[in-house]
Design a protein around this motif. Structure first.
Motif, PDB file in Angstrom:
ATOM      1  N   GLU A 189      39.748  32.901  25.119  1.00  0.00           N
ATOM      2  CA  GLU A 189      40.736  31.866  25.345  1.00  0.00           C
ATOM      3  C   GLU A 189      40.369  30.644  24.521  1.00  0.00           C
ATOM      4  OE1 GLU A 189      40.739  31.152  29.503  1.00  0.00           O
ATOM      5  OE2 GLU A 189      38.620  30.633  29.625  1.00  0.00           O
ATOM      6  N   GLY A 190      41.411  29.965  24.039  1.00  0.00           N
ATOM      7  CA  GLY A 190      41.197  28.813  23.178  1.00  0.00           C
ATOM      8  C   GLY A 190      42.366  27.862  23.268  1.00  0.00           C
ATOM      9  N   PRO A 191      42.582  27.068  22.230  1.00  0.00           N
ATOM     10  CA  PRO A 191      43.609  26.019  22.307  1.00  0.00           C
ATOM     11  C   PRO A 191      45.040  26.517  22.363  1.00  0.00           C
ATOM     12  CG  PRO A 191      42.668  26.125  20.096  1.00  0.00           C
ATOM     13  CD  PRO A 191      41.822  27.007  20.962  1.00  0.00           C
ATOM     14  N   TYR A 192      45.299  27.771  21.912  1.00  0.00           N
ATOM     15  CA  TYR A 192      46.678  28.243  21.834  1.00  0.00           C
ATOM     16  C   TYR A 192      46.922  29.564  22.547  1.00  0.00           C
ATOM     17  CZ  TYR A 192      46.116  24.805  18.153  1.00  0.00           C
ATOM     18  OH  TYR A 192      45.789  23.662  17.465  1.00  0.00           O
ATOM     19  N   VAL A 193      45.881  30.212  23.019  1.00  0.00           N
ATOM     20  CA  VAL A 193      46.010  31.517  23.675  1.00  0.00           C
ATOM     21  C   VAL A 193      44.997  31.610  24.810  1.00  0.00           C
ATOM     22  CG1 VAL A 193      46.150  34.019  23.348  1.00  0.00           C
ATOM     23  CG2 VAL A 193      46.460  32.498  21.377  1.00  0.00           C
ATOM     24  N   THR A 194      45.417  32.208  25.930  1.00  0.00           N
ATOM     25  CA  THR A 194      44.480  32.561  26.986  1.00  0.00           C
ATOM     26  C   THR A 194      44.866  33.924  27.554  1.00  0.00           C
ATOM     27  OG1 THR A 194      43.626  32.000  29.194  1.00  0.00           O
ATOM     28  CG2 THR A 194      45.856  31.259  28.681  1.00  0.00           C
ATOM     29  N   THR A 195      43.889  34.747  27.852  1.00  0.00           N
ATOM     30  CA  THR A 195      44.146  36.062  28.445  1.00  0.00           C
ATOM     31  C   THR A 195      43.941  36.028  29.958  1.00  0.00           C
ATOM     32  OG1 THR A 195      41.846  36.719  27.997  1.00  0.00           O
ATOM     33  CG2 THR A 195      43.514  37.306  26.341  1.00  0.00           C
ATOM     34  N   LYS A 196      44.116  34.862  30.567  1.00  0.00           N
ATOM     35  CA  LYS A 196      43.817  34.714  31.994  1.00  0.00           C
ATOM     36  C   LYS A 196      44.712  35.559  32.884  1.00  0.00           C
ATOM     37  CE  LYS A 196      46.685  30.580  32.778  1.00  0.00           C
ATOM     38  NZ  LYS A 196      46.656  29.149  33.180  1.00  0.00           N
ATOM     39  N   THR A 197      45.887  35.981  32.412  1.00  0.00           N
ATOM     40  CA  THR A 197      46.755  36.827  33.227  1.00  0.00           C
ATOM     41  C   THR A 197      46.426  38.313  33.067  1.00  0.00           C
ATOM     42  OG1 THR A 197      48.405  36.744  31.446  1.00  0.00           O
ATOM     43  CG2 THR A 197      48.670  35.188  33.257  1.00  0.00           C
ATOM     44  N   THR A 198      45.456  38.638  32.238  1.00  0.00           N
ATOM     45  CA  THR A 198      45.011  40.020  32.063  1.00  0.00           C
ATOM     46  C   THR A 198      43.964  40.347  33.132  1.00  0.00           C
ATOM     47  OG1 THR A 198      45.417  40.013  29.671  1.00  0.00           O
ATOM     48  CG2 THR A 198      43.840  41.632  30.509  1.00  0.00           C
TER      49      THR A 198
END
Length: 540
Positions: free
Chosen positions: A259-268
């Motif tokens: 995860e970073g400034p423009y993408v996060t995989t937190k819903t995975t």
């Protein structure tokens, strides 16, 4: 290769001052003296070559640093009692007391003469010098903090900054900006270091000292069918190593997740976590898809910002890499997130599918709720296809350029090459409308693809993104065409209007003024009916 008068060595000159910049392969005798004395003796020998005063009075000893290689002696250059930022020289002395390397970034005497003349002129003119408080205020303003940000000035010091190579009296100010953690959109902190002209207040240099963490990844770019130019590949095929590309995952958070400034995989669910930030997987690893979505969305977002769109979806979008089991993916306008399917070839393994879905998020960010009309929905699908095709066109084989989803499509397409959709159809409006947004989207994508061929990638992509700001939630094809023309007038003084009109008139989206406003794509039945009505009531 330049030579020194006072020392036997190889020399690389400084690009600006033409003095020795890198001095290596130095031939000197061993010495039992201290590293500092050895260094000073060497500098006095080559002071003429360095174009500094032979007594070294401009230099101030800083420190000796010991390493496995020996001793590294550092000096900083001063002018009028103040340090010159970035003006350093380092003398490397091995453990036997031999100088073996010198790195020089000092300002040469000719530039120092200019600095002294500038100082004298300002003193004569009695130019007002900025106070510490004034310099701090300018620095805070230049840091552009947002409402609610915590602001702290770390330091403010008078020094000389090398402006175009000439030392200029300046304030060096460091400002820390910390956004609130409770903000709706997460923003990154910053630590701005800047040099401000002590008399004019001009910002001479500004950069962020914070270094965000990069990770390592492995991806398809965009997919193995394209990179290998092999249309025989299928979902069960063994993919060779050369289909993968090792990449840098920029600006990852310290959490260990992707995860970073423009993408996060937190819903995975059960997402990968690696404290060493080494995410070099292959498609047999589930986490490979996390790397794919992060890298490709992050890169596209930075591409948008390079084009000047720094306010379009410039925050982390949540991504679920395998949230549905069928061969479909979607963007949710309610949850503002992306979900990818796993039927056939997993959608998150094909970067063109990833960018297509991200395209929906871009449009929704620019025009919340966009696509309320059937034509608007088709424009959304067409834009997603164009975005993916345009971004990857330069790396694709010629026969795949006007297509998208070549890897994903190996599970269902019988075409050669396999594809999800094409952008080079001959469809016209309105006769080829089918009432299905993906099919009708090929009308819109074909127009954008023609524009790209006529105007070039950079101009077309900028116009396409920009014209979204002129649309409404229920806009259709004709409004979109006119918005492109308006955007071109704003960005390019209308120099591309005729080319844009030509494309949309030929496609039937804009009426043809040369044919009394008729559309090129009017269905034959409507034309025939119009002729009957004219002959029955209004004919000659």
């Amino acid at each position: 290769m330049a030579k020194l008068k006072g020392l036997s060595a190889k020399v690389e000159p400084h690009y600006r001052y033409k003095t020795p910049h890198q001095i290596y392969d130095v031939k000197t005798q061993a010495s039992g003296k201290s590293p500092r004395k050895i260094a000073e003796a060497a500098l006095k020998k080559i002071a003429g070559d360095l174009k500094i005063k032979p007594d070294l009075s401009q230099l101030k000893f800083d420190k000796v640093r010991e390493t496995l290689l020996g001793s590294h002696v550092l000096y900083q250059q001063y002018h009028a009692g103040k340090p010159i930022s970035g003006a350093w020289i380092r003398v490397d002395v091995d453990k036997d007391g031999r100088v073996f390397n010198i790195h020089n970034d000092l300002v040469s005497e000719p530039a120092m003469v200019k600095a002294r003349k500038a100082d004298t002129k300002r003193a004569t003119n009695e130019d007002k010098q900025l106070s510490d408080g004034e310099a701090r205020a300018l620095a805070i303003e230049a840091s552009a903090p947002a409402k609610g940000d915590a602001i702290r000035v770390v330091c403010s010091d008078l020094c000389y900054y090398k402006c175009n190579g000439v030392p200029t009296l300046s304030w060096k100010v460091i400002v820390k900006i910390t956004p609130p953690k409770s903000g709706a959109k997460e923003r990154r902190p910053a630590e701005w270091k800047m040099f401000i002209d002590a008399h004019t207040g001009a910002i001479l240099d500004k950069h962020n000292l914070l270094r965000f963490i990069d990770g390592k990844g492995r991806v398809f770019d965009p997919n193995p069918v394209v990179s290998l130019n092999d249309t025989s590949l299928e979902d069960y095929s063994k993919i060779p190593d050369k289909a993968y590309t090792e990449v840098v995952l920029r600006d990852l958070k310290k959490s260990g997740f992707i995860e970073g400034p423009y993408v996060t995989t937190k819903t995975t669910a059960n997402r990968i976590k690696r404290k060493n930030r080494d995410f070099r997987f292959k498609r047999t690893d589930r986490a490979f898809k996390e790397v794919m979505v992060y890298f490709h969305i992050d890169r596209l977002q930075r591409h948008l910002q390079e084009m000047g769109f720094d306010n379009v979806l410039n925050h982390p979008i949540p991504v679920n890499i395998d949230g549905q089991s069928d061969d479909n993916s979607h963007y949710s306008p309610s949850d503002k997130d992306l979900t990818f399917g796993t039927g056939g070839v997993d959608d998150a393994e094909d970067a063109e599918i990833i960018l297509h879905e991200y395209g929906h998020a871009i449009q929704d960010n620019q025009v919340p709720g966009f696509g309320q009309s059937s034509e608007g929905g088709a424009m959304g699908e067409g834009f997603g296809d164009f975005l993916a095709a345009s971004f990857f066109s330069d790396v694709k084989p010629k026969n795949m350029k006007p297509t998208v989803g070549n890897w994903d499509a190996t599970a269902y397409s019988g075409a050669e090459p396999p594809y999800l959709r094409r952008l080079d159809s001959n469809k016209q409006y309105p006769k080829d409308l089918r009432g299905e947004v993906h099919d009708d989207g090929e009308i819109w994508s074909a127009c954008l693809w023609e524009l790209r061929a006529a105007l070039g990638r950079a101009t077309t992509e900028k116009l396409v993104i920009a014209h979204h700001f002129l649309l409404a939630r229920d806009s259709g094809f004709e409004e979109g065409a006119n918005a492109l023309i308006t955007a071109d007038k704003n960005l390019n003084n209308g120099e591309n209007e005729s080319a844009i009109r030509d494309v949309f008139v030929r496609r039937g989206i804009l009426p043809n003024p040369k044919r009394r406003g008729k559309r090129a794509g009017t269905p034959f039945d409507e034309i025939r009916q119009g002729v009957r009505q004219k002959s029955n009531g209004h004919g000659k």
